[in-house]
Scaffold this motif. Structure first.
Motif, PDB file in Angstrom:
ATOM      1  N   SER A 107       0.826  -1.210   0.000  1.00  0.00           N
ATOM      2  CA  SER A 107       0.000   0.000   0.000  1.00  0.00           C
ATOM      3  C   SER A 107       0.856   1.253   0.000  1.00  0.00           C
ATOM      4  O   SER A 107       0.587   2.195  -0.741  1.00  0.00           O
ATOM      5  CB  SER A 107      -0.899   0.019   1.239  1.00  0.00           C
ATOM      6  N   VAL A 108       1.886   1.242   0.832  1.00  0.00           N
ATOM      7  CA  VAL A 108       2.732   2.437   0.920  1.00  0.00           C
ATOM      8  C   VAL A 108       3.402   2.707  -0.432  1.00  0.00           C
ATOM      9  O   VAL A 108       3.386   3.834  -0.933  1.00  0.00           O
ATOM     10  CB  VAL A 108       3.778   2.268   2.034  1.00  0.00           C
ATOM     11  N   CYS A 109       3.966   1.652  -1.057  1.00  0.00           N
ATOM     12  CA  CYS A 109       4.635   1.853  -2.349  1.00  0.00           C
ATOM     13  C   CYS A 109       3.633   2.378  -3.389  1.00  0.00           C
ATOM     14  O   CYS A 109       3.945   3.296  -4.153  1.00  0.00           O
ATOM     15  CB  CYS A 109       5.247   0.560  -2.852  1.00  0.00           C
ATOM     16  N   ALA A 110       2.440   1.789  -3.429  1.00  0.00           N
ATOM     17  CA  ALA A 110       1.456   2.207  -4.437  1.00  0.00           C
ATOM     18  C   ALA A 110       1.032   3.650  -4.209  1.00  0.00           C
ATOM     19  O   ALA A 110       0.878   4.420  -5.162  1.00  0.00           O
ATOM     20  CB  ALA A 110       0.237   1.280  -4.389  1.00  0.00           C
ATOM     21  N   MET A 111       0.884   4.048  -2.941  1.00  0.00           N
ATOM     22  CA  MET A 111       0.518   5.435  -2.656  1.00  0.00           C
ATOM     23  C   MET A 111       1.621   6.384  -3.119  1.00  0.00           C
ATOM     24  O   MET A 111       1.347   7.440  -3.691  1.00  0.00           O
ATOM     25  CB  MET A 111       0.286   5.632  -1.159  1.00  0.00           C
ATOM     26  N   VAL A 112       2.864   6.005  -2.870  1.00  0.00           N
ATOM     27  CA  VAL A 112       3.988   6.845  -3.293  1.00  0.00           C
ATOM     28  C   VAL A 112       3.945   7.040  -4.806  1.00  0.00           C
ATOM     29  O   VAL A 112       4.106   8.159  -5.315  1.00  0.00           O
ATOM     30  CB  VAL A 112       5.327   6.232  -2.850  1.00  0.00           C
ATOM     31  N   LEU A 113       3.688   5.955  -5.542  1.00  0.00           N
ATOM     32  CA  LEU A 113       3.619   6.073  -7.000  1.00  0.00           C
ATOM     33  C   LEU A 113       2.486   6.992  -7.435  1.00  0.00           C
ATOM     34  O   LEU A 113       2.649   7.812  -8.334  1.00  0.00           O
ATOM     35  CB  LEU A 113       3.427   4.693  -7.637  1.00  0.00           C
ATOM     36  N   ILE A 114       1.326   6.833  -6.803  1.00  0.00           N
ATOM     37  CA  ILE A 114       0.181   7.693  -7.152  1.00  0.00           C
ATOM     38  C   ILE A 114       0.562   9.162  -6.951  1.00  0.00           C
ATOM     39  O   ILE A 114       0.260  10.022  -7.786  1.00  0.00           O
ATOM     40  CB  ILE A 114      -1.044   7.339  -6.269  1.00  0.00           C
ATOM     41  N   ILE A 115       1.244   9.453  -5.861  1.00  0.00           N
ATOM     42  CA  ILE A 115       1.628  10.842  -5.595  1.00  0.00           C
ATOM     43  C   ILE A 115       2.688  11.301  -6.595  1.00  0.00           C
ATOM     44  O   ILE A 115       2.572  12.371  -7.194  1.00  0.00           O
ATOM     45  CB  ILE A 115       2.131  10.992  -4.149  1.00  0.00           C
ATOM     46  N   MET A 116       3.708  10.453  -6.817  1.00  0.00           N
ATOM     47  CA  MET A 116       4.799  10.825  -7.734  1.00  0.00           C
ATOM     48  C   MET A 116       4.271  11.136  -9.127  1.00  0.00           C
ATOM     49  O   MET A 116       4.730  12.056  -9.795  1.00  0.00           O
ATOM     50  CB  MET A 116       5.792   9.670  -7.864  1.00  0.00           C
ATOM     51  N   PHE A 117       3.314  10.324  -9.593  1.00  0.00           N
ATOM     52  CA  PHE A 117       2.829  10.478 -10.958  1.00  0.00           C
ATOM     53  C   PHE A 117       1.484  11.192 -11.000  1.00  0.00           C
ATOM     54  O   PHE A 117       0.744  11.088 -11.961  1.00  0.00           O
ATOM     55  CB  PHE A 117       2.770   9.120 -11.667  1.00  0.00           C
ATOM     56  N   LYS A 118       1.152  11.890  -9.923  1.00  0.00           N
ATOM     57  CA  LYS A 118      -0.041  12.723  -9.841  1.00  0.00           C
ATOM     58  C   LYS A 118      -1.320  11.989 -10.248  1.00  0.00           C
ATOM     59  O   LYS A 118      -2.241  12.585 -10.790  1.00  0.00           O
ATOM     60  CB  LYS A 118       0.131  13.977 -10.710  1.00  0.00           C
ATOM     61  N   GLY A 119      -1.350  10.683 -10.040  1.00  0.00           N
ATOM     62  CA  GLY A 119      -2.561   9.915 -10.304  1.00  0.00           C
ATOM     63  C   GLY A 119      -2.910   9.764 -11.772  1.00  0.00           C
ATOM     64  O   GLY A 119      -4.062   9.488 -12.106  1.00  0.00           O
ATOM     65  N   GLU A 120      -1.939   9.939 -12.688  1.00  0.00           N
ATOM     66  CA  GLU A 120      -2.208   9.834 -14.125  1.00  0.00           C
ATOM     67  C   GLU A 120      -1.855   8.430 -14.631  1.00  0.00           C
ATOM     68  O   GLU A 120      -0.686   8.066 -14.693  1.00  0.00           O
ATOM     69  CB  GLU A 120      -1.327  10.829 -14.905  1.00  0.00           C
ATOM     70  N   THR A 121      -2.855   7.664 -15.021  1.00  0.00           N
ATOM     71  CA  THR A 121      -2.622   6.322 -15.544  1.00  0.00           C
ATOM     72  C   THR A 121      -1.570   6.345 -16.650  1.00  0.00           C
ATOM     73  O   THR A 121      -0.637   5.552 -16.655  1.00  0.00           O
ATOM     74  CB  THR A 121      -3.921   5.754 -16.159  1.00  0.00           C
ATOM     75  N   HIS A 122      -1.761   7.310 -17.559  1.00  0.00           N
ATOM     76  CA  HIS A 122      -0.929   7.363 -18.749  1.00  0.00           C
ATOM     77  C   HIS A 122       0.560   7.490 -18.422  1.00  0.00           C
ATOM     78  O   HIS A 122       1.412   6.997 -19.159  1.00  0.00           O
ATOM     79  CB  HIS A 122      -1.392   8.546 -19.612  1.00  0.00           C
ATOM     80  N   HIS A 123       0.895   8.152 -17.301  1.00  0.00           N
ATOM     81  CA  HIS A 123       2.306   8.286 -16.935  1.00  0.00           C
ATOM     82  C   HIS A 123       2.840   7.048 -16.238  1.00  0.00           C
ATOM     83  O   HIS A 123       4.053   6.841 -16.163  1.00  0.00           O
ATOM     84  CB  HIS A 123       2.497   9.506 -16.033  1.00  0.00           C
ATOM     85  N   LEU A 124       1.952   6.240 -15.698  1.00  0.00           N
ATOM     86  CA  LEU A 124       2.382   5.039 -14.983  1.00  0.00           C
ATOM     87  C   LEU A 124       2.585   3.862 -15.926  1.00  0.00           C
ATOM     88  O   LEU A 124       3.416   2.988 -15.678  1.00  0.00           O
ATOM     89  CB  LEU A 124       1.336   4.670 -13.927  1.00  0.00           C
ATOM     90  N   ILE A 125       1.814   3.835 -17.038  1.00  0.00           N
ATOM     91  CA  ILE A 125       1.820   2.692 -17.941  1.00  0.00           C
ATOM     92  C   ILE A 125       3.230   2.323 -18.454  1.00  0.00           C
ATOM     93  O   ILE A 125       3.572   1.139 -18.489  1.00  0.00           O
ATOM     94  CB  ILE A 125       0.871   2.945 -19.138  1.00  0.00           C
ATOM     95  N   PRO A 126       4.076   3.315 -18.827  1.00  0.00           N
ATOM     96  CA  PRO A 126       5.384   2.924 -19.364  1.00  0.00           C
ATOM     97  C   PRO A 126       6.203   2.093 -18.389  1.00  0.00           C
ATOM     98  O   PRO A 126       7.047   1.295 -18.795  1.00  0.00           O
ATOM     99  CB  PRO A 126       6.070   4.272 -19.638  1.00  0.00           C
ATOM    100  N   LEU A 127       5.967   2.260 -17.090  1.00  0.00           N
ATOM    101  CA  LEU A 127       6.713   1.484 -16.108  1.00  0.00           C
ATOM    102  C   LEU A 127       6.168   0.060 -16.014  1.00  0.00           C
ATOM    103  O   LEU A 127       6.850  -0.843 -15.535  1.00  0.00           O
ATOM    104  CB  LEU A 127       6.580   2.113 -14.718  1.00  0.00           C
ATOM    105  N   TYR A 128       4.929  -0.086 -16.458  1.00  0.00           N
ATOM    106  CA  TYR A 128       4.169  -1.287 -16.159  1.00  0.00           C
ATOM    107  C   TYR A 128       4.643  -2.495 -16.976  1.00  0.00           C
ATOM    108  O   TYR A 128       5.032  -3.524 -16.443  1.00  0.00           O
ATOM    109  CB  TYR A 128       2.717  -0.978 -16.497  1.00  0.00           C
ATOM    110  N   ALA A 129       4.627  -2.341 -18.325  1.00  0.00           N
ATOM    111  CA  ALA A 129       4.706  -3.505 -19.191  1.00  0.00           C
ATOM    112  C   ALA A 129       6.053  -4.234 -19.113  1.00  0.00           C
ATOM    113  O   ALA A 129       6.110  -5.451 -19.310  1.00  0.00           O
ATOM    114  CB  ALA A 129       4.404  -3.084 -20.623  1.00  0.00           C
ATOM    115  N   VAL A 130       7.150  -3.520 -18.791  1.00  0.00           N
ATOM    116  CA  VAL A 130       8.459  -4.169 -18.764  1.00  0.00           C
ATOM    117  C   VAL A 130       8.465  -5.365 -17.820  1.00  0.00           C
ATOM    118  O   VAL A 130       8.855  -6.472 -18.190  1.00  0.00           O
ATOM    119  CB  VAL A 130       9.562  -3.168 -18.345  1.00  0.00           C
TER     120      VAL A 130
END
Lengths: 608, 608
Positions: free
Chosen positions: B355-378
């Motif tokens: 939960s803590v890691c996911a919250m940090v990511l949400i804050i870092m990427f301002k809750g934008e799916t589109h900015h998180l996706i590039p990290l995802y697929a690798v």
């Protein structure tokens, strides 16, 4: 021991108590040490008058001169008043002491709270303004004002933790450079006007002043009162003057006020005639200096001197805040660790607190002087008023020789500062003063709570009212060792347990019955003489079965105490610590509030 | 004890170990439990294809259909490949296990690291996308996307700490609602086109596709591959299926892939024909649904169902992450506290970390799916490749019946996912994939360091190689009590000291010689039988004279141990703790690394 080396690198070798001494210094040096806070405020005071006026209407800045003259008059009154304080408090009369002595503890604490807040604000405002002045000359820094500010505060903290004992001489140079540079600036500006090298954009005295809302004029006046911060410093520091110290202090205070008044009026006067309007990213002093000197060397010299004296001004709080905090701590109104000198003969805890608070303010207000100023003046004038008011009561009660004249001066001072305090609080309330108005009673409340606690503890712990000695003799106790398995790490724990009690028991929390059998067998082999109790744990908690077992032992043995002996690992590297001792940590935490229970850690030092 | 009550309120009463059970469920329920991650990705996959294309040129979106078909083909290959994994790993073949078994520990750890990263990203991406879909329908929320996301993650964390055992039935409803709503959406959209109620803005198949840079097409393809996340879940969860579990799992995997493929192609097809271009603040699904249904009830229904399945998808990571972390911890690659079940039968530590890691990511990427996706697929495709590759080696080595056909499927899967992995890493490297590329080796390095540490400690502590028992008998020790004065609080400490050793000494650090005499006199009165040593402290440090004295005692007595007995206060209120025990704290800290030294706290419980 690495911490020790890092600390020594940052703050230097410890100093022996015998090295504490009070070097007495001549007036010209004392002026530099005690006045940087007051003098430096000319760097932002003019600007603070101009901003509200110019935001209302460009013509409104005509009012800046009358307002500045009113502030100068107030400065004169306060100076006369503080000269009386010097007369009657030869050991230094800070607002806390004067108010507490003459108006009672509550007034003293209110003065103390406002001073503590002010010292923090002095650091934030001076550093923020210093950074702004440097950034005016070097625009590259404008983007990073907060960072630069924090770096400067960190630098001040480190220097002060080292103890800046040599400071007197070190202070003199920048202070006189600053005074010199402002005199040259004002002189050169006036000269250019008189010789016609520059054309005045506004008359010195307007025939008619534009009609403005009274509130706006009062607001500009309140903002300008920031010029008066630090005036009281000389009256607190009488003891550093050469004998006759009181006379010298009084003279120095007068010099200081005249210098301050001249610089403040001179800058405001020139800014007005040259039509300076403060703008984003450049301070009024910088704009004026630019106008007078162009982009010559002297322009940069003025900016650097200004920034330097502002940093020195911040530095004065590093002496004042910890000293006041230690006075409050000695009177048991603040935690007692603030009362003691650190190993460099400085009040280290106070220095760190001050720095942290000032950094927080810099971050909260994004390093903008203008946003911090509204918080500033309330505390300053509250402590002025309490201190002058205290002197009034002092004269009425003591009636020392010459008290009538002093009463008149202090009375005038108390009344004017009280009026200004009211004006400031009203005009600045919404733009930030409310925070200080809220914070002061909170701090006073905290002071009282801390005080009551220390008194209560003292009463509870005293042995003075015990008529005959309590029997100080051994008590009966059992040792309980919670184990998670048998290994080298607990052998020493068991040996220690055997040496401190004849009743030693181990307990093991069963999570997996198969492992239990192995543990039992190993235990028989290594420590068969000590009973091993197996504790069931239906909820897989390790802590609560141990707690239940301890209660059990206390009840069945009727012993005075149970010693819980916890074998712990000390790892070779710090990060490895996170891979061990979790259970130990939770057991310790759970036992913190348990009575009749002593917790002992026997540590095994891992080599890997 | 307040902590205990707060915890119980949030996570519920502890559950007994016996309550852990594995309820087996039918295919239709298993589909809901295991596939929400995979199915939910249709909510953002189409959009991820359209964004890079439309940013290049509006005409470029013509390529979305061929790209979607390529992804669907890849999905088919991976599905066939995972059916083989189900065949050969009836107990569930996660990428960590399959890779470790067949390709070695290093490959296993790489798969493990990428999976852990992916689980965190699944939570962030799904929650972010869920919030975006809700915010599309309720624009008020757009400003507060991060806050809403964090609240949802906090809710998921709390639910999972309670243990969501009843989840199967609870999951089925939203999953089938979602599938239903997307089918209706696709059906209604197609119907309107066929009946001429809506006019196509683009042909289904273009006669000529605009010439685009290859990189752009590959990039859109890579982004679209987000549709494939979660496909492996069924092959990990075989054990929850009713018998014959392998056959049921294989069937369900096929159903799931067909459903997923249909929904993904359907949405992409309609978005293309209706000429949907994703815009700021509204998702592609929302735009499509708006176009088909207007602002009718059904539009809101689709959005709410989409948001719900996305939250469910996030929830699957709450089962997967802690389970994988506990596998790694049991193999000693992660701290051992991650290996054990909490008192609600869930891996509490893992849930909190996730939960803590996911919250940090949400804050870092301002809750934008589109900015998180590039990290995802690798990470997804790295674990796909390692898992399929592991199966290839498995077949080559084991040659179980039917291995040739399985080898062909797994080989095809491994090669295609490896190719896609390369494409994704290259096209997404600069926009974020580099973080994952950097993070995986760091995690693997950490795994190895932790592993080595545990092995080393095990070796150091083992008693197995000790031929005859070490003498477990009492040792000789002296007790040293540092005192700061005489009061009720230390009387019990002295009594305890007398009960654990015959050699007890007190020491007092002299800071002010006047007080010392008073302390000496009081000591004679109360505890005259115990020697009191006065320690000088030229630097006013309290800690270092005590340390020196302990060294002295160790040397002169030739004892095995020194017990430092520290009298401490436990205050009635938590904040009062800050007003006491500072010296105790520093002495404890300084003694942490001292050998032959046991630290014992004897606590006095203050009543005030």
């Amino acid at each position: 021991m690495k911490y020790g080396r890092l600390k020594q690198l940052l703050v230097g070798k410890p100093l022996a108590s015998e090295m504490a001494h009070n070097e007495r210094i001549p007036k010209w040096k004392a002026l530099a040490v005690l006045s940087s806070d007051a003098l430096s405020s000319v760097a932002y005071a003019t600007e603070e008058i101009l901003i509200p006026l110019s935001l209302f209407a460009t013509a409104a800045v005509a009012w800046s001169m009358p307002i500045a003259i009113a502030i100068a008059a107030l400065l004169f009154i306060v100076t006369l008043s503080y000269r009386q304080t010097i007369e009657f408090y030869p050991n230094g009369g800070g607002a806390y002491i004067v108010a507490k002595d003459n108006l009672g503890t509550m007034a003293g604490l209110i003065a103390g709270a406002s001073l503590l807040i002010d010292y923090v604000l002095t650091v934030s405002v001076s550093v923020a303004s210093g950074v702004e002045n440097i950034a005016s000359a070097f625009p590259l820094l404008r983007e990073h004002k907060e960072i630069v500010g924090i770096v400067i505060i960190f630098f001040l903290m480190t220097m002060n933790l080292r103890g800046v004992r040599e400071s007197a001489t070190l202070f003199a140079l920048p202070t006189y450079f600053f005074i010199g540079s402002i005199f040259v600036l004002v002189g050169a500006g006036a000269f250019q006007l008189l010789t016609g090298h520059a054309l005045p954009k506004a008359p010195l005295i307007h025939e008619a002043y534009p009609a403005l809302p009274l509130f706006l004029i009062l607001r500009a006046f309140s903002s300008g009162c920031a010029a008066m911060t630090g005036v009281e410093a000389i009256s607190n520091g009488i003891q550093i003057f050469k004998e006759p110290s009181q006379k010298n202090a009084k003279t120095t205070l007068l010099w200081m006020s005249v210098t301050l008044g001249f610089m403040f009026l001179g800058i405001t006067f020139l800014a007005h005639i040259y039509g300076i309007i403060p703008k984003e990213g450049e301070t009024a002093v910088s704009l004026l200096s630019h106008t007078v000197f162009g982009s010559s060397f002297f322009y940069y010299f003025v900016q650097v001197c200004t920034a330097m004296i502002l940093v020195l001004a911040a530095n004065t709080s590093y002496a004042d805040f910890p000293r006041l905090a230690s006075l409050l701590a000695k009177d048991r109104f603040l935690p007692r660790q603030l009362a003691s000198l650190g190993d460099r003969l400085v009040f280290s805890n106070g220095i760190v607190w001050l720095s942290v608070c000032a950094m927080v303010l810099i971050i909260m207000f994004k390093g903008e002087t203008h946003h911090l100023i509204p918080l500033y003046a309330v505390g300053v004038f509250l402590s002025f008023t309490l201190s002058q008011g205290g002197m009034v009561f002092h004269h009425l009660r003591e009636r020392e020789p010459g008290w009538m004249k002093s009463l008149a001066f202090n009375g005038l001072g108390a009344i004017s500062t009280a009026v200004v305090l009211t004006v400031i609080t009203m005009t600045k309330f919404l733009s930030g003063a409310w925070m200080v108005v809220v914070l002061i009673p909170i701090l006073v409340f905290i002071f009282y709570r801390i005080h009551r606690h220390y008194l209560d503890v003292g009463k509870e712990l005293t042995l003075l009212d015990v008529s005959r000695p309590i029997a100080v003799q051994p008590l009966k106790h059992t040792v309980v060792i919670p184990i998670s398995g048998i290994h080298r790490g607990i052998i020493e724990g068991i040996r220690y347990a055997l040496s401190i009690s004849s009743d030693v028991r181990a307990c093991y929390v069963e999570l997996d019955p198969e492992i239990t059998d192995r543990v039992k067998e190993e235990w028989r082999k290594w420590a068969g003489q000590i009973p091993l109790v197996i504790l069931k744990s239906p909820y897989r908690s390790v802590v609560s079965p141990v707690l239940d077992y301890i209660n059990d032992v206390l009840e069945t043995t009727k012993d005075d105490m149970v010693t819980v002996l916890i074998p712990e690992f000390v790892t070779a590297k710090w990060w490895q610590q996170f891979l061990h001792n979790q259970t130990a940590f939770f057991i310790r935490a759970a036992l913190l509030f348990k009575r009749n229970c002593v917790v002992t850690s026997v540590r095994y030092h891992l080599h890997v």
